[in-house]
Design a protein around this motif. Structure first.
Motif, PDB file in Angstrom:
ATOM      1  N   LEU A   1     -11.551  26.747  23.063  1.00  0.00           N
ATOM      2  CA  LEU A   1     -10.622  25.734  23.581  1.00  0.00           C
ATOM      3  C   LEU A   1     -10.209  24.798  22.447  1.00  0.00           C
ATOM      4  O   LEU A   1     -11.039  24.421  21.614  1.00  0.00           O
ATOM      5  CB  LEU A   1     -11.310  24.919  24.677  1.00  0.00           C
ATOM      6  CG  LEU A   1     -11.680  25.693  25.944  1.00  0.00           C
ATOM      7  CD1 LEU A   1     -12.689  24.896  26.774  1.00  0.00           C
ATOM      8  CD2 LEU A   1     -10.434  25.998  26.758  1.00  0.00           C
TER       9      LEU A   1
ATOM     10  N   ILE B   1      -7.924  21.265  21.727  1.00  0.00           N
ATOM     11  CA  ILE B   1      -7.138  20.143  22.252  1.00  0.00           C
ATOM     12  C   ILE B   1      -6.017  19.825  21.269  1.00  0.00           C
ATOM     13  O   ILE B   1      -6.300  19.523  20.099  1.00  0.00           O
ATOM     14  CB  ILE B   1      -8.021  18.889  22.426  1.00  0.00           C
ATOM     15  CG1 ILE B   1      -9.192  19.181  23.372  1.00  0.00           C
ATOM     16  CG2 ILE B   1      -7.200  17.705  22.923  1.00  0.00           C
ATOM     17  CD1 ILE B   1     -10.193  18.034  23.499  1.00  0.00           C
TER      18      ILE B   1
ATOM     19  N   LEU C   1      -8.761  19.415  27.814  1.00  0.00           N
ATOM     20  CA  LEU C   1      -9.125  20.613  27.041  1.00  0.00           C
ATOM     21  C   LEU C   1      -8.054  21.686  27.175  1.00  0.00           C
ATOM     22  O   LEU C   1      -7.915  22.562  26.320  1.00  0.00           O
ATOM     23  CB  LEU C   1     -10.454  21.180  27.544  1.00  0.00           C
ATOM     24  CG  LEU C   1     -11.701  20.375  27.165  1.00  0.00           C
ATOM     25  CD1 LEU C   1     -12.888  20.809  28.011  1.00  0.00           C
ATOM     26  CD2 LEU C   1     -12.029  20.528  25.691  1.00  0.00           C
TER      27      LEU C   1
ATOM     28  N   VAL D   1     -15.649  17.874  23.737  1.00  0.00           N
ATOM     29  CA  VAL D   1     -14.330  17.440  23.238  1.00  0.00           C
ATOM     30  C   VAL D   1     -14.266  17.575  21.709  1.00  0.00           C
ATOM     31  O   VAL D   1     -13.289  18.097  21.155  1.00  0.00           O
ATOM     32  CB  VAL D   1     -14.039  15.993  23.703  1.00  0.00           C
ATOM     33  CG1 VAL D   1     -12.917  15.354  22.897  1.00  0.00           C
ATOM     34  CG2 VAL D   1     -13.704  15.982  25.188  1.00  0.00           C
TER      35      VAL D   1
ATOM     36  N   ALA E   1     -13.809  21.008  20.560  1.00  0.00           N
ATOM     37  CA  ALA E   1     -12.456  21.524  20.803  1.00  0.00           C
ATOM     38  C   ALA E   1     -11.431  20.805  19.922  1.00  0.00           C
ATOM     39  O   ALA E   1     -10.223  20.914  20.164  1.00  0.00           O
ATOM     40  CB  ALA E   1     -12.103  21.363  22.280  1.00  0.00           C
TER      41      ALA E   1
END
Ligand code: AHM
Ligand code: MG
Length: 334
Positions: A196, A198, A254, A288, A291
């Motif tokens: 993933l 961001i 995400l 987070v 990502a």
């Protein structure tokens, strides 16, 4: 890593790469079992009479939902017997839960919020389970609260299950963040969203705007500039979302970027906002960051905050790198 592989295969392959013992894989499997059970209960809802509130309050003085207690119990039952844990701590329990004497003790600690966003449960909006795995300090067999008080940088693994239109599991062990979707027929989480990422830029933010009158200047400035849109200093229109379910907000970020804020405010500045460091902010920050996003209190990287209590609260500003860095810069400017 292969699209469609089961989460167990994914973890075992990761363990082979890193030379793990298998204990960690077994622990994660117990957590996944708990989340599948929770998914089933949440999904059946009123059919099995689990919606609604209890008379009781948790340690933070919040009224407990029936499902807060049921899901806490499911996490305990799925994890206490396996021999991988030395202790557990949960949003729904005042103190550390020791592993019962009849079971062997292992080298890991887990903290969890069994049903985050549970205020949403009666209105059928997405909720989730958040967890964080730490190592039990060397030589400790009967861990106390202080043994859990390790900064987020010490996490071995973090993850959440999201009970939404699909049930999903997102995990990181420090090698990227990966999302799996529960195939209800097979009963397995399958890898659907590897690595993933961001996006660094976003035009979407999330904050509970009903608290605006209590915000401190840096947060107010940021939101005012977003709301001013094309005609304001940012020269662009922004969109806003507030699900009141952190798992759903983080999952959106995400997936397509964005900023999520539950900042400290002037109501009770010593409290440090609403969200809890050990089982909400730290695990979400680990995911987070893995990502490519950023997670800060506004003045400090969340994962570097030294925890002082199991149920400690911390301001949370996380998501797309460039926007979170901008908000941090506003905090520096005061
Ligand atoms: P909970 O753990 O009691 O469910 O509280 C945490 C939740 C988060 O999921 C969400 O971001 C926040 O509380 C919403 O708070 P508010 O109702 O103030 O908007
Ligand atoms: Mg919570």
């Amino acid at each position: 890593m292969q699209l469609g592989q089961t989460i167990t295969q994914f973890i075992i392959e990761e363990q082979r790469r890193t030379g793990g013992t298998g204990e960690f894989t077994a622990l994660l499997n117990d957590i996944f079992t708990a989340c599948k059970n929770i998914s089933s209960a949440v999904n059946k809802g009123a059919l099995i009479g689990v919606l609604g509130s209890l008379e009781s309050e948790n340690v933070q003085g919040e009224t407990q939902k029936k499902l807060d207690v049921i899901t806490n119990d499911m996490m305990i039952k799925a994890n206490e017997w396996g021999g991988h844990l030395a202790g557990m701590a949960s949003e729904e329990m005042d103190d550390v839960y020791p592993i019962p004497a009849q079971y062997p003790r292992g080298k890991y600690l887990i903290t969890f919020d069994p049903l985050d966003g549970s205020s949403n449960i009666d209105v059928n909006i997405s909720v989730g389970t958040i967890f964080s795995i730490l190592r039990c300090p060397e030589g400790v067999t009967d861990p106390q609260a202080e043994d859990f008080l390790q900064p987020g940088t010490k996490q071995v693994c973090a993850g959440y299950a999201l009970y939404g239109p699909s049930t999903m599991m997102v995990i990181t062990t420090g090698h990227g963040a990966h999302a799996f979707t529960l195939d209800q027929n097979v009963g397995e989480f399958m890898l659907t969203h590897p690595n993933l990422t961001i996006p660094a830029d976003t035009r979407e933010f999330a904050i509970n705007a009903s608290n605006e009158r209590f915000w401190f200047p840096p947060v107010k400035r940021y939101v005012d500039e977003c709301v001013a849109g094309k005609d304001g200093p940012r020269g662009a229109n922004f969109n806003m979302r507030w699900v009141a379910s952190m798992v759903a907000e983080v999952h959106r970020i995400l997936t397509r970027g964005g900023v999520f804020m539950y900042p400290n405010d002037s109501r009770d500045p010593g409290r440090g906002g609403k969200l809890r460091l050990m089982y909400e902010a730290n695990p979400m920050s680990f995911i987070v960051e893995q990502a490519g996003g950023v997670s800060s209190t506004g003045t400090e990287r969340i994962m570097e905050v030294t925890p002082e209590g199991l149920h400690q609260r911390v301001p949370v500003i996380l998501g797309s790198k460039n926007e979170v860095e901008r908000i941090v810069a506003y905090h520096k400017e005061g």
